[in-house]
Design a protein around this motif. Structure first.
Motif, PDB file in Angstrom:
ATOM      1  N   LEU A  12       0.848  -1.192   0.000  1.00  0.00           N
ATOM      2  CA  LEU A  12       0.000   0.000   0.000  1.00  0.00           C
ATOM      3  C   LEU A  12       0.879   1.236   0.000  1.00  0.00           C
ATOM      4  O   LEU A  12       1.927   1.267   0.642  1.00  0.00           O
ATOM      5  CB  LEU A  12      -0.880   0.027   1.252  1.00  0.00           C
ATOM      6  N   ALA A  13       0.450   2.227  -0.729  1.00  0.00           N
ATOM      7  CA  ALA A  13       1.182   3.497  -0.728  1.00  0.00           C
ATOM      8  C   ALA A  13       0.171   4.637  -0.716  1.00  0.00           C
ATOM      9  O   ALA A  13      -0.892   4.553  -1.339  1.00  0.00           O
ATOM     10  CB  ALA A  13       2.070   3.590  -1.967  1.00  0.00           C
ATOM     11  N   GLN A  19      -5.219   6.133  -1.943  1.00  0.00           N
ATOM     12  CA  GLN A  19      -4.373   4.965  -1.764  1.00  0.00           C
ATOM     13  C   GLN A  19      -4.040   4.313  -3.091  1.00  0.00           C
ATOM     14  O   GLN A  19      -4.907   4.200  -3.978  1.00  0.00           O
ATOM     15  CB  GLN A  19      -5.096   3.925  -0.895  1.00  0.00           C
ATOM     16  N   LEU A  20      -2.785   3.892  -3.183  1.00  0.00           N
ATOM     17  CA  LEU A  20      -2.339   3.096  -4.318  1.00  0.00           C
ATOM     18  C   LEU A  20      -2.052   1.700  -3.786  1.00  0.00           C
ATOM     19  O   LEU A  20      -1.319   1.535  -2.814  1.00  0.00           O
ATOM     20  CB  LEU A  20      -1.082   3.721  -4.932  1.00  0.00           C
ATOM     21  N   LEU A  35      -6.323 -10.892  -0.597  1.00  0.00           N
ATOM     22  CA  LEU A  35      -6.447  -9.664  -1.393  1.00  0.00           C
ATOM     23  C   LEU A  35      -7.789  -8.995  -1.125  1.00  0.00           C
ATOM     24  O   LEU A  35      -7.877  -7.776  -0.943  1.00  0.00           O
ATOM     25  CB  LEU A  35      -6.296 -10.005  -2.880  1.00  0.00           C
ATOM     26  N   ARG A  36      -8.840  -9.804  -1.094  1.00  0.00           N
ATOM     27  CA  ARG A  36     -10.187  -9.277  -0.870  1.00  0.00           C
ATOM     28  C   ARG A  36     -10.271  -8.560   0.473  1.00  0.00           C
ATOM     29  O   ARG A  36     -10.805  -7.443   0.564  1.00  0.00           O
ATOM     30  CB  ARG A  36     -11.200 -10.424  -0.928  1.00  0.00           C
ATOM     31  N   THR A  37      -9.751  -9.208   1.526  1.00  0.00           N
ATOM     32  CA  THR A  37      -9.808  -8.620   2.864  1.00  0.00           C
ATOM     33  C   THR A  37      -9.098  -7.269   2.896  1.00  0.00           C
ATOM     34  O   THR A  37      -9.628  -6.290   3.438  1.00  0.00           O
ATOM     35  CB  THR A  37      -9.148  -9.573   3.884  1.00  0.00           C
ATOM     36  N   LEU A  38      -7.931  -7.230   2.282  1.00  0.00           N
ATOM     37  CA  LEU A  38      -7.165  -5.981   2.310  1.00  0.00           C
ATOM     38  C   LEU A  38      -7.879  -4.876   1.523  1.00  0.00           C
ATOM     39  O   LEU A  38      -7.962  -3.735   1.981  1.00  0.00           O
ATOM     40  CB  LEU A  38      -5.768  -6.211   1.749  1.00  0.00           C
ATOM     41  N   LEU A  39      -8.424  -5.243   0.366  1.00  0.00           N
ATOM     42  CA  LEU A  39      -9.096  -4.221  -0.445  1.00  0.00           C
ATOM     43  C   LEU A  39     -10.353  -3.698   0.253  1.00  0.00           C
ATOM     44  O   LEU A  39     -10.660  -2.504   0.181  1.00  0.00           O
ATOM     45  CB  LEU A  39      -9.444  -4.792  -1.820  1.00  0.00           C
ATOM     46  N   LEU A  40     -11.055  -4.577   0.935  1.00  0.00           N
ATOM     47  CA  LEU A  40     -12.239  -4.127   1.668  1.00  0.00           C
ATOM     48  C   LEU A  40     -11.839  -3.195   2.812  1.00  0.00           C
ATOM     49  O   LEU A  40     -12.539  -2.219   3.099  1.00  0.00           O
ATOM     50  CB  LEU A  40     -13.030  -5.330   2.197  1.00  0.00           C
ATOM     51  N   GLN A  41     -10.707  -3.506   3.448  1.00  0.00           N
ATOM     52  CA  GLN A  41     -10.225  -2.622   4.516  1.00  0.00           C
ATOM     53  C   GLN A  41      -9.880  -1.239   3.961  1.00  0.00           C
ATOM     54  O   GLN A  41     -10.177  -0.218   4.583  1.00  0.00           O
ATOM     55  CB  GLN A  41      -8.990  -3.235   5.192  1.00  0.00           C
ATOM     56  N   VAL A  42      -9.269  -1.240   2.795  1.00  0.00           N
ATOM     57  CA  VAL A  42      -8.923   0.046   2.166  1.00  0.00           C
ATOM     58  C   VAL A  42     -10.191   0.816   1.829  1.00  0.00           C
ATOM     59  O   VAL A  42     -10.304   2.019   2.083  1.00  0.00           O
ATOM     60  CB  VAL A  42      -8.065  -0.180   0.904  1.00  0.00           C
ATOM     61  N   LEU A  43     -11.176   0.114   1.277  1.00  0.00           N
ATOM     62  CA  LEU A  43     -12.436   0.781   0.907  1.00  0.00           C
ATOM     63  C   LEU A  43     -13.163   1.316   2.129  1.00  0.00           C
ATOM     64  O   LEU A  43     -13.824   2.363   2.060  1.00  0.00           O
ATOM     65  CB  LEU A  43     -13.350  -0.202   0.175  1.00  0.00           C
ATOM     66  N   GLU A  44     -13.055   0.599   3.245  1.00  0.00           N
ATOM     67  CA  GLU A  44     -13.726   1.036   4.472  1.00  0.00           C
ATOM     68  C   GLU A  44     -13.255   2.427   4.894  1.00  0.00           C
ATOM     69  O   GLU A  44     -13.990   3.187   5.510  1.00  0.00           O
ATOM     70  CB  GLU A  44     -13.461   0.037   5.612  1.00  0.00           C
ATOM     71  N   LYS A  45     -12.013   2.730   4.560  1.00  0.00           N
ATOM     72  CA  LYS A  45     -11.457   4.047   4.927  1.00  0.00           C
ATOM     73  C   LYS A  45     -11.951   5.152   4.006  1.00  0.00           C
ATOM     74  O   LYS A  45     -11.626   6.322   4.204  1.00  0.00           O
ATOM     75  CB  LYS A  45      -9.921   3.990   4.903  1.00  0.00           C
ATOM     76  N   GLU A  46     -12.691   4.741   2.976  1.00  0.00           N
ATOM     77  CA  GLU A  46     -13.287   5.673   2.020  1.00  0.00           C
ATOM     78  C   GLU A  46     -12.277   6.680   1.473  1.00  0.00           C
ATOM     79  O   GLU A  46     -12.446   7.899   1.617  1.00  0.00           O
ATOM     80  CB  GLU A  46     -14.486   6.384   2.644  1.00  0.00           C
ATOM     81  N   GLU A  48     -10.486   9.055  -1.084  1.00  0.00           N
ATOM     82  CA  GLU A  48     -11.039   9.840  -2.190  1.00  0.00           C
ATOM     83  C   GLU A  48     -10.673   9.202  -3.519  1.00  0.00           C
ATOM     84  O   GLU A  48     -11.437   9.216  -4.482  1.00  0.00           O
ATOM     85  CB  GLU A  48     -10.494  11.270  -2.122  1.00  0.00           C
ATOM     86  N   LEU A  49      -9.486   8.632  -3.546  1.00  0.00           N
ATOM     87  CA  LEU A  49      -9.003   7.985  -4.773  1.00  0.00           C
ATOM     88  C   LEU A  49      -8.392   6.643  -4.403  1.00  0.00           C
ATOM     89  O   LEU A  49      -7.616   6.547  -3.447  1.00  0.00           O
ATOM     90  CB  LEU A  49      -7.949   8.874  -5.447  1.00  0.00           C
ATOM     91  N   LEU A  50      -8.744   5.618  -5.147  1.00  0.00           N
ATOM     92  CA  LEU A  50      -8.121   4.305  -4.967  1.00  0.00           C
ATOM     93  C   LEU A  50      -7.611   3.842  -6.320  1.00  0.00           C
ATOM     94  O   LEU A  50      -8.370   3.777  -7.292  1.00  0.00           O
ATOM     95  CB  LEU A  50      -9.141   3.294  -4.420  1.00  0.00           C
TER      96      LEU A  50
END
Lengths: 109, 159
Positions: A12-13, A19-20, A35-46, A48-50
């Motif tokens: 993650l960066a 987030q990238l 991968l799914r778990t991590l991406l959902l965690q990233v999305l939870e943080k909402e 602005e850009l992913l």
């Protein structure tokens, strides 16, 4: 596909407004839940850009495709726009701001 | 995972229904196929079909339980019309289902899951599911030398 398993690696960066997520290695039924778990965690943080960089993914089966479809669905609920930039390798990105949905050619591989 | 290559060059693997075996299975298939003249693309296509077939067994045949048995065999075959090919058999001991109901979901319905059968059919020439004697299902898939989704011509066998 190589003889030696190419294990899933995720980095993650922080980028300007979000987030990238760099994904590398093989995505299959064994590794896609991680991968799914991590991406959902990233999305939870909402963010602005992913930006999801799959350019170093060496293999992906339908479980990985399913993860991408699920992510796209969830992102669409929260985002203004979802893009699959045209490039040799699959990359996905979503943005919550209409002004930030363009992608520079340097992003493509 | 236990594997053996017998005298007639059949690759046989006895697998557990644990997703962690998938990378090893793909590697075994690669070691079987490339020396027999299958291209990188064709080998990857067969590996993907096997991966999807085993994933379906794990998820649907065994409901995600990791301790059940799956048998995989790969062998060279010769068809009078289609020519030289590879036959892949995936045998499980899980739930039996009506083969006519194994068709994958409508592709216009974009949602996670249900793509495996479509991918298998795209990667292989022939795909046939049947209830196995004694329980479980048997999947027999064939791919012939002239078949590649990439359109690249296959090369000849290497020594």
């Amino acid at each position: 596909m190589s003889s030696q398993p190419d294990e899933l690696r995720i980095e993650l960066a922080d980028v300007n407004r979000g987030q990238l997520v760099h994904v590398a290695g093989e995505v299959d039924l064994h590794s896609s839940p991680q991968l799914r778990t991590l991406l959902l965690q990233v999305l939870e943080k909402e963010p602005e850009l992913l930006i999801l960089d799959l350019s170093a993914v060496s293999y992906m089966d339908s479980s990985g495709v399913g993860t991408m479809v699920e992510l796209k669905r969830l992102a669409k609920h929260r985002a203004d726009k979802w893009c699959w930039p045209a490039c040799n390798r699959v990359c996905g990105a979503y943005s919550r701001s209409p002004s930030s949905t363009s992608f520079s050619p340097s992003w493509t591989t | 995972m236990s594997s053996r290559m017998n005298a007639s060059d059949i690759l046989e693997l006895e697998l557990s229904s644990d997703p962690h075996i998938l990378p090893g299975v793909r590697a075994e298939l690669r070691q079987w196929a490339l020396p027999r003249g299958w291209t990188e693309d064709q080998t990857a296509e067969m590996a993907l079909a096997i991966d999807e077939a085993i994933s379906n067994v794990i998820c649907h045949g065994y409901g995600g339980e990791k301790t059940h048995r799956i048998l995989l065999s790969v062998r060279s075959v010769q068809d009078p019309e289609a020519g030289e090919g590879a036959e892949i058999r995936v045998r499980d001991f899980g739930k039996q289902v009506d083969p006519t109901r194994i068709c994958g979901r409508d592709l216009d319905n974009v949602r996670p899951g249900g793509l495996g059968v479509h991918i298998i059919r795209a990667m292989m020439n022939c795909v046939e599911y049947s209830p196995a004697e004694g329980g479980g299902m048997l999947l027999v898939m064939r791919k012939y030398r002239g078949h590649s989704t990439s359109g690249k011509k296959p090369r000849g066998p290497t020594a």
